[in-house]
Design an enzyme around this catalytic site. Structure first.
Site, PDB file in Angstrom:
ATOM      1  N   TYR A   1     -28.432 -29.598  81.827  1.00 13.10           N
ATOM      2  CA  TYR A   1     -28.794 -30.646  80.864  1.00 13.10           C
ATOM      3  C   TYR A   1     -27.583 -31.530  80.566  1.00 13.10           C
ATOM      4  O   TYR A   1     -27.689 -32.764  80.539  1.00 13.10           O
ATOM      5  CB  TYR A   1     -29.331 -30.002  79.578  1.00 13.10           C
ATOM      6  CG  TYR A   1     -29.760 -30.990  78.527  1.00 13.10           C
ATOM      7  CD1 TYR A   1     -30.872 -31.801  78.730  1.00 13.10           C
ATOM      8  CD2 TYR A   1     -29.059 -31.107  77.331  1.00 13.10           C
ATOM      9  CE1 TYR A   1     -31.266 -32.710  77.766  1.00 13.10           C
ATOM     10  CE2 TYR A   1     -29.450 -32.010  76.362  1.00 13.10           C
ATOM     11  CZ  TYR A   1     -30.554 -32.810  76.584  1.00 13.10           C
ATOM     12  OH  TYR A   1     -30.943 -33.727  75.633  1.00 13.10           O
TER      13      TYR A   1
ATOM     14  N   ASP B   1     -45.445 -43.018  79.008  1.00 13.54           N
ATOM     15  CA  ASP B   1     -45.299 -41.565  78.881  1.00 13.54           C
ATOM     16  C   ASP B   1     -46.231 -40.899  79.888  1.00 13.54           C
ATOM     17  O   ASP B   1     -47.265 -41.469  80.252  1.00 13.54           O
ATOM     18  CB  ASP B   1     -45.637 -41.125  77.452  1.00 13.54           C
ATOM     19  CG  ASP B   1     -44.970 -39.811  77.065  1.00 13.54           C
ATOM     20  OD1 ASP B   1     -44.122 -39.822  76.152  1.00 13.54           O
ATOM     21  OD2 ASP B   1     -45.305 -38.765  77.670  1.00 13.54           O
TER      22      ASP B   1
ATOM     23  N   ALA C   1     -32.047 -32.498  67.243  1.00 14.31           N
ATOM     24  CA  ALA C   1     -32.971 -33.268  66.404  1.00 14.31           C
ATOM     25  C   ALA C   1     -34.270 -32.492  66.224  1.00 14.31           C
ATOM     26  O   ALA C   1     -34.745 -31.817  67.144  1.00 14.31           O
ATOM     27  CB  ALA C   1     -33.245 -34.629  67.043  1.00 14.31           C
TER      28      ALA C   1
ATOM     29  N   ASN D   1     -35.917 -43.272  77.093  1.00 13.29           N
ATOM     30  CA  ASN D   1     -35.832 -42.103  76.217  1.00 13.29           C
ATOM     31  C   ASN D   1     -36.457 -40.845  76.817  1.00 13.29           C
ATOM     32  O   ASN D   1     -36.097 -39.738  76.404  1.00 13.29           O
ATOM     33  CB  ASN D   1     -36.498 -42.461  74.880  1.00 13.29           C
ATOM     34  CG  ASN D   1     -36.766 -41.261  74.027  1.00 13.29           C
ATOM     35  OD1 ASN D   1     -35.863 -40.761  73.353  1.00 13.29           O
ATOM     36  ND2 ASN D   1     -38.000 -40.755  74.057  1.00 13.29           N
TER      37      ASN D   1
ATOM     38  N   ASP E   1     -45.476 -41.101  85.184  1.00  8.80           N
ATOM     39  CA  ASP E   1     -44.441 -40.063  85.234  1.00  8.80           C
ATOM     40  C   ASP E   1     -43.188 -40.742  85.786  1.00  8.80           C
ATOM     41  O   ASP E   1     -43.243 -41.361  86.859  1.00  8.80           O
ATOM     42  CB  ASP E   1     -44.910 -38.924  86.158  1.00  8.80           C
ATOM     43  CG  ASP E   1     -43.995 -37.712  86.035  1.00  8.80           C
ATOM     44  OD1 ASP E   1     -42.756 -37.881  86.107  1.00  8.80           O
ATOM     45  OD2 ASP E   1     -44.522 -36.595  85.870  1.00  8.80           O
ATOM     46  N   VAL E   2     -42.075 -40.625  85.074  1.00 10.36           N
ATOM     47  CA  VAL E   2     -40.875 -41.360  85.508  1.00 10.36           C
ATOM     48  C   VAL E   2     -40.299 -40.826  86.821  1.00 10.36           C
ATOM     49  O   VAL E   2     -39.399 -41.441  87.395  1.00 10.36           O
ATOM     50  CB  VAL E   2     -39.775 -41.395  84.410  1.00 10.36           C
ATOM     51  CG1 VAL E   2     -40.265 -42.132  83.179  1.00 10.36           C
ATOM     52  CG2 VAL E   2     -39.263 -40.000  84.069  1.00 10.36           C
TER      53      VAL E   2
ATOM     54  N   THR F   1     -37.532 -32.314  66.553  1.00 11.44           N
ATOM     55  CA  THR F   1     -38.665 -32.929  67.251  1.00 11.44           C
ATOM     56  C   THR F   1     -39.543 -31.819  67.820  1.00 11.44           C
ATOM     57  O   THR F   1     -39.147 -30.642  67.815  1.00 11.44           O
ATOM     58  CB  THR F   1     -38.166 -33.804  68.427  1.00 11.44           C
ATOM     59  OG1 THR F   1     -37.601 -32.924  69.420  1.00 11.44           O
ATOM     60  CG2 THR F   1     -37.124 -34.821  67.985  1.00 11.44           C
TER      61      THR F   1
ATOM     62  N   LYS G   1     -27.018 -35.614  81.112  1.00  7.85           N
ATOM     63  CA  LYS G   1     -26.728 -36.564  80.031  1.00  7.85           C
ATOM     64  C   LYS G   1     -25.343 -37.203  80.209  1.00  7.85           C
ATOM     65  O   LYS G   1     -25.128 -38.345  79.806  1.00  7.85           O
ATOM     66  CB  LYS G   1     -26.866 -35.874  78.672  1.00  7.85           C
ATOM     67  CG  LYS G   1     -28.311 -35.510  78.339  1.00  7.85           C
ATOM     68  CD  LYS G   1     -29.215 -36.752  78.283  1.00  7.85           C
ATOM     69  CE  LYS G   1     -30.642 -36.411  77.899  1.00  7.85           C
ATOM     70  NZ  LYS G   1     -31.497 -37.592  77.719  1.00  7.85           N
TER      71      LYS G   1
HETATM   72  P1  NAI Z   1     -40.104 -34.627  73.057  1.00 10.26           P
HETATM   73  O1  NAI Z   1     -40.392 -33.537  74.034  1.00 10.26           O
HETATM   74  O2  NAI Z   1     -40.620 -34.528  71.667  1.00 10.26           O
HETATM   75  O3  NAI Z   1     -40.553 -36.025  73.681  1.00 10.26           O
HETATM   76  C1  NAI Z   1     -40.252 -36.356  75.011  1.00 10.26           C
HETATM   77  C2  NAI Z   1     -41.336 -37.279  75.562  1.00 10.26           C
HETATM   78  O4  NAI Z   1     -40.968 -37.610  76.909  1.00 10.26           O
HETATM   79  C3  NAI Z   1     -42.721 -36.627  75.606  1.00 10.26           C
HETATM   80  O5  NAI Z   1     -43.703 -37.505  75.073  1.00 10.26           O
HETATM   81  C4  NAI Z   1     -42.950 -36.381  77.096  1.00 10.26           C
HETATM   82  O6  NAI Z   1     -44.308 -36.451  77.473  1.00 10.26           O
HETATM   83  C5  NAI Z   1     -42.127 -37.502  77.728  1.00 10.26           C
HETATM   84  N1  NAI Z   1     -41.736 -37.174  79.093  1.00 10.26           N
HETATM   85  C6  NAI Z   1     -41.091 -36.057  79.515  1.00 10.26           C
HETATM   86  N2  NAI Z   1     -40.984 -36.075  80.850  1.00 10.26           N
HETATM   87  C7  NAI Z   1     -41.559 -37.229  81.283  1.00 10.26           C
HETATM   88  C8  NAI Z   1     -41.771 -37.802  82.560  1.00 10.26           C
HETATM   89  N3  NAI Z   1     -41.395 -37.166  83.679  1.00 10.26           N
HETATM   90  N4  NAI Z   1     -42.374 -38.994  82.634  1.00 10.26           N
HETATM   91  C9  NAI Z   1     -42.801 -39.632  81.502  1.00 10.26           C
HETATM   92  N5  NAI Z   1     -42.655 -39.130  80.271  1.00 10.26           N
HETATM   93  C10 NAI Z   1     -42.036 -37.944  80.162  1.00 10.26           C
HETATM   94  O7  NAI Z   1     -38.504 -34.738  73.078  1.00 10.26           O
HETATM   95  P2  NAI Z   1     -37.432 -35.444  72.081  1.00 10.26           P
HETATM   96  O8  NAI Z   1     -36.724 -34.353  71.384  1.00 10.26           O
HETATM   97  O9  NAI Z   1     -38.055 -36.550  71.331  1.00 10.26           O
HETATM   98  O10 NAI Z   1     -36.414 -36.022  73.177  1.00 10.26           O
HETATM   99  C11 NAI Z   1     -36.381 -37.386  73.543  1.00 10.26           C
HETATM  100  C12 NAI Z   1     -35.051 -37.681  74.202  1.00 10.26           C
HETATM  101  O11 NAI Z   1     -34.003 -37.342  73.293  1.00 10.26           O
HETATM  102  C13 NAI Z   1     -34.764 -36.909  75.489  1.00 10.26           C
HETATM  103  O12 NAI Z   1     -34.148 -37.776  76.428  1.00 10.26           O
HETATM  104  C14 NAI Z   1     -33.793 -35.832  75.059  1.00 10.26           C
HETATM  105  O13 NAI Z   1     -32.926 -35.432  76.107  1.00 10.26           O
HETATM  106  C15 NAI Z   1     -33.031 -36.570  73.973  1.00 10.26           C
HETATM  107  N6  NAI Z   1     -32.365 -35.708  73.014  1.00 10.26           N
HETATM  108  C16 NAI Z   1     -33.084 -34.839  72.218  1.00 10.26           C
HETATM  109  C17 NAI Z   1     -32.428 -34.025  71.334  1.00 10.26           C
HETATM  110  C18 NAI Z   1     -33.160 -33.042  70.468  1.00 10.26           C
HETATM  111  O14 NAI Z   1     -32.489 -32.174  69.884  1.00 10.26           O
HETATM  112  N7  NAI Z   1     -34.483 -33.144  70.312  1.00 10.26           N
HETATM  113  C19 NAI Z   1     -30.965 -34.086  71.166  1.00 10.26           C
HETATM  114  C20 NAI Z   1     -30.311 -35.026  72.031  1.00 10.26           C
HETATM  115  C21 NAI Z   1     -31.009 -35.806  72.915  1.00 10.26           C
END
Ligand code: NAI
Length: 254
Positions: free
Chosen positions: A150, A40, A183, A85, A58-59, A185, A154
Site C-alpha cells: 500500500y 465508481d 480516516a 480518489n 472499473d479504473v 470511512t 501511495k
Molecule cells: P472506501 O472503500 O470507503 O471508498 C473507496 C471507493 O473506491 C469505493 O466506492 C469503491 O467502490 C471505489 N473503488 C475501489 N476500487 C475501484 C476500482 N477498481 N474502480 C472504480 N472504483 C473503485 O475508501 P476510503 O477510505 O474513502 O478511501 C478513498 C481513498 O482514500 C483511497 O485512495 C485510499 O487509499 C485513501 N485513503 C484512505 C484512508 C483511510 O484511512 N480511509 C487514509 C489515507 C488514504
C-alpha cells in the site's frame, strides 16, 4: 441577490466517489455549486444522492474508463476538476504479498489514476480553472508497519502528483494531492470488523493519532475542495496532510 458559490459553473469528476472520502468530496463540491459526476465500480451508494451523476467503471479497465469519462463529460458539458480518489488497501510486509497482489493493488491505486487522468486531460485542457487532486496517504511519507505494498502505491501517487504538476503547469492544469491519516470511512470500518477485537483496534488507531481520534471523511474533503478551488490558482505540486498531526508531530502521551 445571492452570492455566487466557489464552484459555480465548474464541472467535477470524482473517482471512488460512491463511498467514504470520495462521496464526502462529491457532496461538498456539489453543495458549493459544482456539477458533479462520480466514477465508481459500484454506484449503488449514490441512490441517496440524486444530485450526483453516477457513471460505472472499473479504473483497472481502460475501455470502461474511456467510456465513463466520455459519458460524464458529455453530461456535464466539459470538465474542470478531477479528483483521483479510487483506491484499495493491502496489508503485510514486503514478503507477504505475492506478485498477483502487487499487480492488483498497483493496477488500481497507480495505473487507475493514470487511466482516468489520460482520459480527462483533453477535457481539462479546455477549462480556465483546471485542477486535479489525487488522494494519496500518510503511508507515502511515514513508515507504517504491515503496509509495504500500500505504501509503495501511495509513494508512487505522491511522485506522480509532482511529475504531473510539472508536465501540465504551462497548460494551466494544477495538480496536487492530499495525504489523509487513518480516516473513519467504510474502508476502515471493514478493517476494524475483521480485527480480533474491533474496539481494541479502534482504540489503538485513535491513540496513534496525536489528535486522539480518526480523521473524518469531511475533513479530507475540505482539503480536496481547497486544492480544487479556483481560489488556489497558484497552488500546484503540493501535498496537504490531513492526518491529525500524525506525520509531523512528536507529542508526549498522557
Ligand atoms: P472506501 O472503500 O470507503 O471508498 C473507496 C471507493 O473506491 C469505493 O466506492 C469503491 O467502490 C471505489 N473503488 C475501489 N476500487 C475501484 C476500482 N477498481 N474502480 C472504480 N472504483 C473503485 O475508501 P476510503 O477510505 O474513502 O478511501 C478513498 C481513498 O482514500 C483511497 O485512495 C485510499 O487509499 C485513501 N485513503 C484512505 C484512508 C483511510 O484511512 N480511509 C487514509 C489515507 C488514504
Amino acid at each position: 441577490m445571492s452570492t455566487p458559490q466557489e464552484f459555480t459553473d465548474l464541472r467535477a469528476l470524482v473517482t471512488g466517489g460512491a463511498s467514504g472520502i470520495g462521496l464526502a468530496t462529491a457532496r461538498m463540491l456539489a453543495a458549493r455549486g459544482a456539477a458533479v459526476a462520480v466514477l465508481d465500480r459500484d454506484i449503488t451508494g449514490l441512490a441517496e444522492h440524486p444530485g450526483l451523476l453516477g457513471v460505472t467503471a472499473d479504473v483497472t479497465d481502460d475501455p470502461s474508463v474511456v467510456q465513463a469519462v466520455r459519458a460524464a463529460t458529455a453530461a456535464l458539458g466539459g470538465l474542470d476538476i478531477l479528483v483521483n480518489n479510487a483506491g484499495i488497501g493491502a496489508t503485510g510486509t514486503v514478503a507477504d504479498n505475492d506478485d498477483a497482489e502487487w499487480h492488483r493493488v498497483l493496477d488500481v491505486n497507480v495505473l487507475g489514476l493514470v487511466r482516468v487522468t489520460r482520459a480527462c486531460l483533453p477535457h481539462l485542457r479546455g477549462s480556465a480553472h483546471a485542477a486535479i487532486v489525487n488522494t494519496c496517504s500518510i503511508a507515502a511519507t511515514a513508515g507504517l508497519p504491515q503496509r509495504a505494498l500500500y505504501s509503495a502505491s501511495k509513494g508512487a501517487v505522491q511522485s506522480l502528483t509532482l511529475a504531473m504538476a510539472a508536465d501540465h503547469v504551462r497548460e494551466g492544469i494544477r495538480v496536487n494531492c492530499v495525504n489523509p491519516g487513518t480516516a473513519d470511512t467504510p474502508w476502515v470500518g471493514r478493517l476494524l470488523a475483521a480485527a480480533a477485537d474491533p474496539d481494541e483496534e479502534r482504540a489503538a488507531l485513535n491513540a496513534r493519532q496525536p489528535l486522539g481520534r480518526l480523521v473524518s471523511a469531511d475533513e479530507v474533503a475540505h482539503a480536496i475542495c481547497a486544492l480544487a478551488s479556483p481560489l488556489a490558482a497558484s497552488t500546484t505540486g503540493t501535498a496537504i496532510a490531513v492526518d491529525g498531526g500524525m506525520h509531523g508531530l512528536r507529542v508526549r502521551r498522557g
